[in-house]
Structures are given as C-alpha cells and as structure tokens.
Design a protein around this motif. Structure first.
Motif, PDB file in Angstrom:
ATOM      1  N   THR A 231      28.401  35.763  34.681  1.00 26.85           N
ATOM      2  CA  THR A 231      29.156  35.840  36.045  1.00 26.85           C
ATOM      3  C   THR A 231      28.892  35.965  37.438  1.00 26.85           C
ATOM      4  O   THR A 231      27.726  37.221  37.441  1.00 26.85           O
ATOM      5  N   THR A 232      28.751  35.361  38.535  1.00 30.62           N
ATOM      6  CA  THR A 232      27.930  35.576  39.541  1.00 30.62           C
ATOM      7  C   THR A 232      28.734  35.190  40.607  1.00 30.62           C
ATOM      8  O   THR A 232      29.077  34.334  40.143  1.00 30.62           O
ATOM      9  N   ASP A 233      28.586  35.889  41.946  1.00 29.79           N
ATOM     10  CA  ASP A 233      29.149  35.463  42.275  1.00 29.79           C
ATOM     11  C   ASP A 233      29.016  34.071  43.241  1.00 29.79           C
ATOM     12  O   ASP A 233      29.696  33.520  44.515  1.00 29.79           O
ATOM     13  N   GLU A 234      27.837  33.660  42.763  1.00 30.06           N
ATOM     14  CA  GLU A 234      27.264  32.381  43.576  1.00 30.06           C
ATOM     15  C   GLU A 234      27.402  30.970  42.556  1.00 30.06           C
ATOM     16  O   GLU A 234      27.360  29.979  43.394  1.00 30.06           O
TER      17      GLU A 234
ATOM     18  N   GLU B  59      29.662  29.458  38.927  1.00 31.22           N
ATOM     19  CA  GLU B  59      30.616  28.992  38.038  1.00 31.22           C
ATOM     20  C   GLU B  59      29.983  30.163  36.731  1.00 31.22           C
ATOM     21  O   GLU B  59      28.812  30.304  36.637  1.00 31.22           O
TER      22      GLU B  59
ATOM     23  N   THR C 248      18.929  35.446  40.520  1.00 30.05           N
ATOM     24  CA  THR C 248      20.204  36.099  40.961  1.00 30.05           C
ATOM     25  C   THR C 248      21.081  37.133  40.106  1.00 30.05           C
ATOM     26  O   THR C 248      20.211  37.489  39.434  1.00 30.05           O
TER      27      THR C 248
ATOM     28  N   TYR D 261      23.746  39.293  37.995  1.00 32.31           N
ATOM     29  CA  TYR D 261      24.447  38.655  36.642  1.00 32.31           C
ATOM     30  C   TYR D 261      25.218  39.835  36.687  1.00 32.31           C
ATOM     31  O   TYR D 261      24.634  40.738  36.552  1.00 32.31           O
TER      32      TYR D 261
ATOM     33  N   ASN E  16      25.858  45.077  33.589  1.00 31.41           N
ATOM     34  CA  ASN E  16      24.639  44.317  35.154  1.00 31.41           C
ATOM     35  C   ASN E  16      23.140  43.854  35.347  1.00 31.41           C
ATOM     36  O   ASN E  16      22.233  44.958  35.081  1.00 31.41           O
TER      37      ASN E  16
END
Length: 561
Positions: free
Chosen positions: A60-63, A65, A93, A95, A118
């Motif tokens: 998962t990442t904020d940027e 899906e 990025t 993650y 993380n």
C-alpha cells in the motif's frame, strides 16, 4: 509479542514474530528486489522443511491503489520470497507491506495484529554523481562557503578550485555545514581515512563534479545491490608518482588484474569500468587516492548474444546524422558487456571535408554499454565527430595503413595514437599523386622519447629541395603542418624511409589550401626550412638515427645494429 495462533485442530501452532529480510525503512530496487518473509520462532510444526504456509497481503502507498496478493506459498524452513518485479511497484515511492492472513495446511490462523514492513523503492535509475543539483538552498550555502573561505566542515582550496574536508566522515551522509546534505543520490555512505582526504571539485572548468578521495583507506558503500547488478564507475588517479587501484569485493570485472577479478588499476585519465555484483546486499568500493566522477547501478540484464557495429557519424544542426566511416563491422557481443574499440582522430567524407574526434595525447578509445532489449534488432553505436575547417582532403591515412609500413612497438603507441597504432616505413613509399594546385601536409607524429626529435620526411621530387620535413617536438603526440606546396604538374608525394619502434607516423592528411585555416587548437605553421636546419643539427650530433636496409645509421656514418 505479536503472534498468530491456529483455531480448532491447529491450536498447537504458534508463529511468533515475523521476520523480513529487508530492514524497516530501507530502500530496495523495485525491478529486481526480493523480500523474504520467515517465522524463525514458530512452534508446533513437526517438520519445518515440509510444512507449508500461505500468506495474503498487500503493498500500500498513498499515491496509487494497493497492490494485493493472496495464497503465496512457502515452507517454514525457507520462508516465502516476494519478487517485487511481479507487483509493478512504482520507483521512488514509500510502501507498507501488510501481511493480513497466514494459512497453515489450509487453516487460517487468527492474529491479534497485522504484520507491517515500511520500506521505499529506489529510483528507476541509480545514477550517482557528485555534480551539485540546481537547488537554490544548496547553491546558496556553497556560494557562502566559497565566499567566506571555509566553515567548520570544509575549507576552500584555491588550486582547482575545490573544497576539502576538515572533518572525518565515517559511514555517514556528507554534509556541507553539519545539517545540509550534499546531493549525493541513493544514500551512499562514505568513510574517509583522515579529516583532509576528501575533496570536491577539480579544475575551474569541472565545477564541483569530482569526488577525490585522496588517501588509501577510503571507501564508499553502495547499499542494497543484487546479484547481477552492473556497477559502472568512472574514475582515474591524480598522483603520477604511485599506482593506485579501485576494488569492489563481491564483484567481478572484465578489466580486473587481480586473482579475485574485483580490482582495476586507476587510469591516468578518468574512464568507465564495469563491475558485476556477485552478492545480494551492500557493496563496498575501496578507493585508493582516486577521483570518482560517477557511479551508475543498472539492474542485472539477461546475457544473450546481440550483434553490434560502431560508426563514425556527423550530425549537422537540423539534419539527420550521416555515417562517415564504419569503425567496427557487425560483430556479436553479449548483453550486459562493455564494447570497446579504437577510433581515428581524423576521418573525411566523400566531398573532402575533414572531421575529428578525441583529445590529442589521450587514448583514442570509445566504450559503449551493450544493453539488453526485448527487440532483437542490431545495435549501432555512434561516435559523434565534429567538422573541422579543413576542406579539399585528397589523401588521409593512418600510418599503419600505408603499404609496407611497420608498426611501432612502443607501448605508448597503443595508448596515445590515433586508432591505437603508429608506424614507419623502411623504403620510400608513394602515398598519392597530386594534380596541379596548392596543398598542405598535416600529420600527427609519434615519438616516445623523453626528448622528442623524430623527423618525418615527405618528398615531391628527387632533390633535397623537394623534401618536406616535419619534426616531433612533444612526447608521443605532435600535430605538425607543412608550408604551402605548389604543384605545377602531376606529382607523386612519397613518405621517405625512417622511423623506429619508438618513432613513427600516426596519421597524415593532405588537403587543398591557399593558406592555413584558422586553427582552434592554436597549431601554427611549421617552417620546413627551419625544420631541416634543426634536424640536420641533431643528425650531426648523432642524436637522430636513420633506418636503412643495412641497419640503423647516424649521420656520422656509424652503423648501429
């Protein structure tokens, strides 16, 4: 302690803490990186080598899906390996790897928490350079540093100019003022042998793009490399009194000279050398008094055959590139390797225009990376030549291509000559027949002597007045030019016998001229009469030898076998 335990019949299995092969907050290459997941303290499993488990989870990442996965299987003995290339993670990025479910023999285990790692992905290109980025804050601090002369961390050295460290950096980020980090990419760590052995910068024209680790015992650590990664390092030495090398244990290099194949002597002029990682993890570069200009890390490539060729090309502004000469005909190489070949200093097109590439006195070699591509087309490498002021070229030849020429055997010829060769002739040899007009002869002479004085003689007739003498006045490389030649009828131009293993003709060009063109290199006309007088003086002193069929004779008449 977080733990998973089974329900029902699997109540005896306790997973204990999870272990990730990648450290919390670390960076990893998304193209070929791997994360291994194990449960080292698992209990209630009879045979870890055969008992399997499966995991579900997501990246998962904020940027973007989340990238979800499920039912990835492995044994408790070996763990589960996540190949990042299968999940299409974005470069550069942050993650979070979330393990949301664990199943043993088809039974899902309950959990009181979710296991999370993380981490960050590295950029698409790991290109490490010492050139400062166009960051206003960084530039302002550097300007202030140079303006004041020094701070607590660096001092300004007028020779160069460059700045020299006042502190010893030990496996840490290198800062400008104790807070602001130099824009080295991909968090390299550096250890210096003493507080004054790291310098940034070189000559005034180099800006501050040179990292000079000036003593033995320095090292640069490249983190998180993988087996097969290719490390291209451009480096060279500056101290001509000693020999130095650059070594990367855990790699191999085609250019290596030691038994382990991981150490390359530092060249006098910076050049790119390739190392291939044989391990997963950090690589340590031991830098012994060398200047490093850049480090490029490329993910490992499939090693497959690929055809390539090398061409001398010229591209005028707004036009397509044209091929002047094929330097290397089609050959087969292996992707992931470096292609190296000699190149000529001069080439000419069909219209008689001359072009040049290379730096006088430096190795006339070019190196290219034969990269992997899914397309099976042949690779054409281009050497981009510049157009000169010389037009009307009627003859151009490398010394070694002249009929009957003998190669100079001095090792300097291979390093300093056009195409890596120079040669001489033992008999007077016709080069070309000139038609009526005015011409000049321009040549590069090779003389490996400490006090160069080799005289290369051409002729346009049978008398002494028809001789054109060009004299070497610098070790290894002299570019010299004749006076204007006036030809009134068809005339043969000959190269007269002379030269030795240490002296010879590198390359010669004859071109139509009314006068010498403006020369950006500042090479002036050579007066043939003055050269002849100087040459005869040296000959009378026995300092110049002439090759004959009987042997080597000096002008005093002594035969030297």
């Amino acid at each position: 302690m977080a733990f998973f335990c089974s329900l029902g019949m699997m109540a005896q299995v306790v997973l204990g803490d999870i272990k990730f092969s990648l450290g919390e907050g670390k960076k990893i290459n998304p193209a070929n990186g791997k994360i291994v997941i194990t449960f080292p303290n698992v209990s209630g499993v009879e045979d870890p080598t055969t008992t399997t488990f499966m995991i579900d989870g997501s990246f998962t990442t904020d940027e973007v899906e989340p990238s979800k996965f499920d039912k990835i299987e492995g044994t408790f003995a070996e763990g589960i390996t996540l190949e990042l290339s299968e999940f299409e993670l974005q470069p550069s990025t942050a993650y979070a790897l979330n393990i949301t479910s664990v199943m043993v023999d088809g039974t899902e285990l309950a959990a009181d928490t979710t296991y999370v790692l993380n981490f960050k992905t590295r950029g698409a290109e790991r290109k490490l350079s010492w050139a400062f980025q166009t960051d206003e804050a960084t530039e302002a601090i550097i300007t202030e540093l140079i303006g004041t002369g020094e701070n607590d961390y660096w001092k300004y050295v007028t020779k160069g100019p460059r700045i020299q460290s006042k502190v010893k950096f030990v496996d840490q980020e290198v800062t400008i003022d104790g807070k602001t980090v130099f824009p080295f990419l991909e968090d390299l760590s550096i250890t210096t042998a003493s507080s004054d052995c790291m310098l940034l910068g070189g000559s005034a024209s180099s800006s501050y793009n040179r990292l000079h680790l000036a003593k033995k015992g320095n090292k640069v650590v490249i983190p998180d490399c993988c087996v097969g990664d290719v490390i291209d390092i451009k480096f060279g030495y500056v101290d001509t009194k000693s020999e130095y090398s650059l070594q990367i244990p855990g790699t191999i290099s085609e250019s290596a000279t030691n038994e382990a194949k991981d150490s390359v002597p530092s060249p006098k002029s910076p050049a790119v050398y390739r190392f291939e990682s044989q391990i997963d993890g950090d690589l340590t570069v031991y830098v012994n008094n060398s200047v490093v200009l850049s480090i490029n890390i490329t993910p490992g490539q499939p090693k497959v055959p690929r055809n390539y060729s090398v061409e001398a090309q010229y591209k005028a502004e707004g036009s397509e590139a044209v091929t002047l000469k094929t330097l290397v005909e089609k050959m087969e190489g292996t992707t992931g390797s470096i292609v190296e070949t000699n190149h000529p200093y001069w080439v000419a097109d069909n219209e008689g225009n001359a072009y040049t590439y290379g730096t006088p006195g430096s190795p006339m070699k070019v190196r290219f990376n034969l990269s992997y591509s899914e397309e099976l087309t042949d690779t054409v490498f281009a050497v981009n030549y510049k157009k000169t002021d010389y037009e009307g070229v009627v003859y151009l030849s490398e010394g070694e291509d002249i009929e009957g020429s003998i190669l100079c055997t001095s090792p300097n010829a291979a390093v300093r000559s056009s195409m890596g060769k120079a040669a001489y002739v033992m008999e007077d040899t016709k080069l070309v027949t000139l038609q009526p007009g005015t011409y000049k002869i321009r040549a590069i002479l090779f003389d490996a002597g400490k006090t160069p004085g080799y005289v290369c003689v051409f002729s346009k007739g049978a008398t002494e007045n028809d001789e054109i003498s060009l004299t070497a006045n610098a070790t290894n490389w002299t570019e010299a030019e004749s006076d204007l030649l006036t030809i009134t009828e068809a005339t043969d131009i000959k190269l007269l016998s002379g030269g030795s293993d240490n002296t010879g003709l590198d390359v010669v060009m004859i071109y139509k001229s009314d006068d010498a063109p403006e020369d950006p290199q500042g090479i002036t006309e050579v007066n043939a009469g003055a050269q002849k007088m100087a040459a005869r003086k040296l000959m009378k002193e026995g300092k110049i030898l002439i090759q004959t069929e009987a042997g080597t004779v000096n002008v005093a008449g002594q035969l030297v076998k």
